[in-house]
Design a protein around this motif. Structure first.
Motif, PDB file in Angstrom:
ATOM      1  N   PRO A  23      28.400  44.764  14.136  1.00 51.46           N
ATOM      2  CA  PRO A  23      29.095  45.682  13.225  1.00 51.46           C
ATOM      3  C   PRO A  23      30.384  45.095  12.636  1.00 51.46           C
TER       4      PRO A  23
ATOM      5  N   LYS B 198      31.794  45.327   8.814  1.00 51.10           N
ATOM      6  CA  LYS B 198      33.109  45.970   8.637  1.00 51.10           C
ATOM      7  C   LYS B 198      34.055  44.999   7.938  1.00 51.10           C
TER       8      LYS B 198
ATOM      9  N   THR C 284      31.687  41.861  25.152  1.00 53.53           N
ATOM     10  CA  THR C 284      32.385  43.151  25.034  1.00 53.53           C
ATOM     11  C   THR C 284      32.077  44.014  26.251  1.00 53.53           C
TER      12      THR C 284
ATOM     13  N   ALA D  53      26.524  55.436  22.892  1.00 55.85           N
ATOM     14  CA  ALA D  53      25.782  54.482  22.041  1.00 55.85           C
ATOM     15  C   ALA D  53      25.125  53.412  22.911  1.00 55.85           C
TER      16      ALA D  53
ATOM     17  N   ALA E  94      22.114  52.568  23.404  1.00 61.81           N
ATOM     18  CA  ALA E  94      20.920  51.860  22.920  1.00 61.81           C
ATOM     19  C   ALA E  94      21.254  50.736  21.946  1.00 61.81           C
ATOM     20  N   GLY E  95      22.525  50.583  21.599  1.00 65.56           N
ATOM     21  CA  GLY E  95      22.912  49.555  20.623  1.00 65.56           C
ATOM     22  C   GLY E  95      23.142  48.202  21.282  1.00 65.56           C
TER      23      GLY E  95
ATOM     24  N   VAL F 294      26.009  46.443  22.141  1.00 66.62           N
ATOM     25  CA  VAL F 294      26.914  46.438  23.289  1.00 66.62           C
ATOM     26  C   VAL F 294      26.362  47.337  24.397  1.00 66.62           C
ATOM     27  N   GLY F 295      25.871  48.513  23.992  1.00 70.85           N
ATOM     28  CA  GLY F 295      25.459  49.525  24.970  1.00 70.85           C
ATOM     29  C   GLY F 295      24.361  49.048  25.899  1.00 70.85           C
TER      30      GLY F 295
ATOM     31  N   ALA G 268      22.176  58.526  23.961  1.00 66.03           N
ATOM     32  CA  ALA G 268      21.314  57.937  22.926  1.00 66.03           C
ATOM     33  C   ALA G 268      20.395  59.046  22.439  1.00 66.03           C
TER      34      ALA G 268
ATOM     35  N   TYR H 291      22.547  62.861  22.496  1.00 65.19           N
ATOM     36  CA  TYR H 291      23.774  63.288  21.804  1.00 65.19           C
ATOM     37  C   TYR H 291      23.481  64.166  20.590  1.00 65.19           C
TER      38      TYR H 291
ATOM     39  N   LEU I  89      31.535  53.656  22.849  1.00 68.52           N
ATOM     40  CA  LEU I  89      31.066  52.701  21.842  1.00 68.52           C
ATOM     41  C   LEU I  89      30.764  53.391  20.516  1.00 68.52           C
TER      42      LEU I  89
ATOM     43  N   PHE J 292      40.718  48.227  23.268  1.00 70.59           N
ATOM     44  CA  PHE J 292      40.044  47.033  23.791  1.00 70.59           C
ATOM     45  C   PHE J 292      39.633  46.138  22.622  1.00 70.59           C
ATOM     46  N   LEU J 293      39.799  44.832  22.785  1.00 69.99           N
ATOM     47  CA  LEU J 293      39.254  43.888  21.803  1.00 69.99           C
ATOM     48  C   LEU J 293      38.661  42.692  22.546  1.00 69.99           C
TER      49      LEU J 293
HETATM   50  N1  LIG Z   1      36.679  46.341  20.122  1.00 73.22           N
HETATM   51  C1  LIG Z   1      35.777  45.386  20.278  1.00 73.22           C
HETATM   52  O1  LIG Z   1      36.072  44.311  20.788  1.00 73.22           O
HETATM   53  C2  LIG Z   1      34.342  45.627  19.853  1.00 73.22           C
HETATM   54  C3  LIG Z   1      33.355  44.721  20.241  1.00 73.22           C
HETATM   55  C4  LIG Z   1      32.029  44.984  19.916  1.00 73.22           C
HETATM   56  C5  LIG Z   1      31.703  46.145  19.204  1.00 73.22           C
HETATM   57  N2  LIG Z   1      32.697  46.976  18.798  1.00 73.22           N
HETATM   58  C6  LIG Z   1      32.362  48.223  18.085  1.00 73.22           C
HETATM   59  O2  LIG Z   1      31.611  49.040  18.983  1.00 73.22           O
HETATM   60  C7  LIG Z   1      30.657  49.793  18.261  1.00 73.22           C
HETATM   61  C8  LIG Z   1      29.274  49.563  18.857  1.00 73.22           C
HETATM   62  O3  LIG Z   1      28.864  48.238  18.591  1.00 73.22           O
HETATM   63  P1  LIG Z   1      27.322  47.838  18.711  1.00 73.22           P
HETATM   64  O4  LIG Z   1      27.197  46.427  18.339  1.00 73.22           O
HETATM   65  O5  LIG Z   1      26.783  48.284  20.017  1.00 73.22           O
HETATM   66  O6  LIG Z   1      26.707  48.779  17.536  1.00 73.22           O
HETATM   67  P2  LIG Z   1      25.200  49.010  17.139  1.00 73.22           P
HETATM   68  O7  LIG Z   1      24.288  48.103  17.905  1.00 73.22           O
HETATM   69  O8  LIG Z   1      25.104  48.978  15.665  1.00 73.22           O
HETATM   70  O9  LIG Z   1      24.923  50.529  17.608  1.00 73.22           O
HETATM   71  C9  LIG Z   1      23.744  51.142  17.214  1.00 73.22           C
HETATM   72  C10 LIG Z   1      23.409  52.246  18.218  1.00 73.22           C
HETATM   73  O10 LIG Z   1      24.353  53.304  18.118  1.00 73.22           O
HETATM   74  C11 LIG Z   1      23.699  54.487  18.575  1.00 73.22           C
HETATM   75  N3  LIG Z   1      24.430  55.643  18.097  1.00 73.22           N
HETATM   76  C12 LIG Z   1      24.827  55.898  16.826  1.00 73.22           C
HETATM   77  N4  LIG Z   1      25.539  57.059  16.797  1.00 73.22           N
HETATM   78  C13 LIG Z   1      25.576  57.520  18.077  1.00 73.22           C
HETATM   79  C14 LIG Z   1      26.183  58.660  18.699  1.00 73.22           C
HETATM   80  N5  LIG Z   1      26.893  59.565  17.991  1.00 73.22           N
HETATM   81  N6  LIG Z   1      26.042  58.791  20.031  1.00 73.22           N
HETATM   82  C15 LIG Z   1      25.340  57.902  20.763  1.00 73.22           C
HETATM   83  N7  LIG Z   1      24.731  56.807  20.227  1.00 73.22           N
HETATM   84  C16 LIG Z   1      24.861  56.631  18.902  1.00 73.22           C
HETATM   85  C17 LIG Z   1      22.300  54.347  18.028  1.00 73.22           C
HETATM   86  O11 LIG Z   1      21.437  55.002  18.948  1.00 73.22           O
HETATM   87  P3  LIG Z   1      20.305  56.013  18.448  1.00 73.22           P
HETATM   88  O12 LIG Z   1      19.458  55.226  17.488  1.00 73.22           O
HETATM   89  O13 LIG Z   1      19.632  56.441  19.690  1.00 73.22           O
HETATM   90  O14 LIG Z   1      21.014  57.108  17.714  1.00 73.22           O
HETATM   91  C18 LIG Z   1      22.042  52.832  17.985  1.00 73.22           C
HETATM   92  O15 LIG Z   1      21.203  52.393  19.033  1.00 73.22           O
HETATM   93  C19 LIG Z   1      30.806  49.364  16.790  1.00 73.22           C
HETATM   94  O16 LIG Z   1      31.659  50.279  16.134  1.00 73.22           O
HETATM   95  C20 LIG Z   1      31.474  48.003  16.890  1.00 73.22           C
HETATM   96  O17 LIG Z   1      32.211  47.659  15.736  1.00 73.22           O
HETATM   97  C21 LIG Z   1      34.005  46.752  19.100  1.00 73.22           C
END
Ligand SMILES: NC(=O)c1ccc[n+]([C@@H]2O[C@H](COP(=O)([O-])OP(=O)(O)OC[C@H]3O[C@@H](n4cnc5c(N)ncnc54)[C@H](OP(=O)(O)O)[C@@H]3O)[C@@H](O)[C@H]2O)c1
Length: 310
Positions: free
Chosen positions: A41, A45, A131, A152, A154-155, A157-158, A176, A195, A213, A256-257
């Motif tokens: 993401p 972004k 992460t 989140a 299923a994504g 990080v998750g 999820a 959710y 997440l 967190f970063l």
């Molecule tokens: N601060 C940091 O260092 C850092 C590092 C990594 C990532 N991030 C941030 O963390 C977030 C997650 O990253 P990612 O890579 O895991 O994203 P991702 O893979 O794009 O996440 C997609 C997942 O989000 C789920 N989802 C969407 N809306 C949801 C909700 N309201 N409740 C529960 N699940 C939901 C979806 O599940 P369903 O299909 O089941 O809806 C899908 O599996 C992003 O915003 C990213 O920018 C920050």
């Protein structure tokens, strides 16, 4: 070399494949021939002018996750040599230029690629898994028996966070959409919350650690935490209102970063090779279709990861 460059912030159409100069490794750096680049993401972004955009200059090659083969080792590098298969998330939050055929970065920001997975799956690991690992192990110091809520789940990080928390001996609650629940249970979730139908604070309680997440944690979310519990706000940190509500409720909140971390990647590779952690890749795209990968990711429904191949 071919690279996906952007010259202005904007929609997926600003991602264009161009021929650019191959980078040269400085002392202590290695040049890596990229076989696959993970999509995150933060990539879209930043492309949009958010994320890490303020730290970048044009032309920008986005992307931080890389799996490939060392082509050349700069002066002083003794830990890697040409031919070694490596993976990493170098330079973050400075630009790494991951969506390209070659990347240079400090040798110690890489680790040996997990031997049991291909480059596509290895490229899906670094940013998302670091992460999850750093948030659970370094920030929250999760211990066996603790209850950990992962939103989140299923994504990208998750799905790593669920498996790492389980590996640490925690009891995992995952949010999820319902079709993902059987898979998340296989990965180690003890309880799943849909959710779309249920508010998390109505379904979870006595939680030690929340890994948020989604970025939608509110003072209501804090009710799931036991006194002294911790919420790690991964996307976008923690708002002043949430921090204040946490302090008033006797729970902790922290932004967190993720950081480059070769040693943690070596540990994670060991867990993958031992069969304790699975890597989920939903779809791969050639470099030329980076825009399609971004469109897909931005829809927010990815199961596991999206990966570009060079
Ligand atoms: N601060 C940091 O260092 C850092 C590092 C990594 C990532 N991030 C941030 O963390 C977030 C997650 O990253 P990612 O890579 O895991 O994203 P991702 O893979 O794009 O996440 C997609 C997942 O989000 C789920 N989802 C969407 N809306 C949801 C909700 N309201 N409740 C529960 N699940 C939901 C979806 O599940 P369903 O299909 O089941 O809806 C899908 O599996 C992003 O915003 C990213 O920018 C920050």
């Amino acid at each position: 070399m071919r690279a996906v460059t952007i010259k202005e912030f904007g929609g997926p159409e600003v991602l264009t494949v161009e021929d650019v100069a191959r980078p040269e490794p400085l002392p202590t750096e290695v040049l890596v021939r990229v076989h696959a680049a993970g999509v995150n993401p933060v990539d879209w972004k930043t492309r949009l002018g958010h994320g890490m955009a303020g730290l970048q200059t044009f032309p920008l090659i986005v992307g931080w996750d890389v799996s490939g083969v060392v082509e050349e080792a700069g002066f002083g590098v003794t830990t890697l040599r040409p031919g070694d298969e490596v993976y990493g998330m170098p330079w973050f939050p400075r630009a790494a230029g991951g969506y390209a055929e070659y990347v240079t970065a400090p040798a110690r920001q890489w680790a040996r690629k997990p031997a049991t997975v291909d480059h596509v799956h290895a490229a899906a690991v670094p940013l998302a898994a670091l992460t999850a690992w750093q948030a659970l192990v370094d920030t929250a110091q999760v211990r066996a028996g603790q209850r950990v809520l992962i939103t989140a789940a299923a994504g990208g990080v998750g799905h790593f966070a669920v498996q790492f928390a389980r590996h640490l001996g925690a009891r995992v609650i995952a949010t999820a959409s319902a079709p993902r629940h059987p898979w998340l249970k296989e990965l180690g979730a003890e309880q799943t919350i849909d959710y779309t139908a249920t508010r998390v604070e109505d379904a979870a309680a006595d939680v030690d650690v929340v890994i948020d997440l989604v970025g939608d944690a509110s003072p209501r979310t804090l009710k799931v935490l036991r006194p002294g519990g911790l919420l790690v706000g991964v996307p976008g940190g923690v708002s002043p209102e949430l921090a204040e509500a946490g302090a008033a409720a006797g729970v902790r909140t922290t932004p967190f970063l993720v950081e480059p971390d070769g040693p943690a990647l070596a540990t994670i590779a060991g867990l993958i090779d031992a069969g304790q952690v699975a890597v989920e890749v939903e779809e791969t795209f050639p470099l030329e279709r980076a825009a399609a990968a971004h469109l897909r990711g931005e829809a927010g429904r990815t199961r596991g990861k999206l990966v570009l191949t060079t």
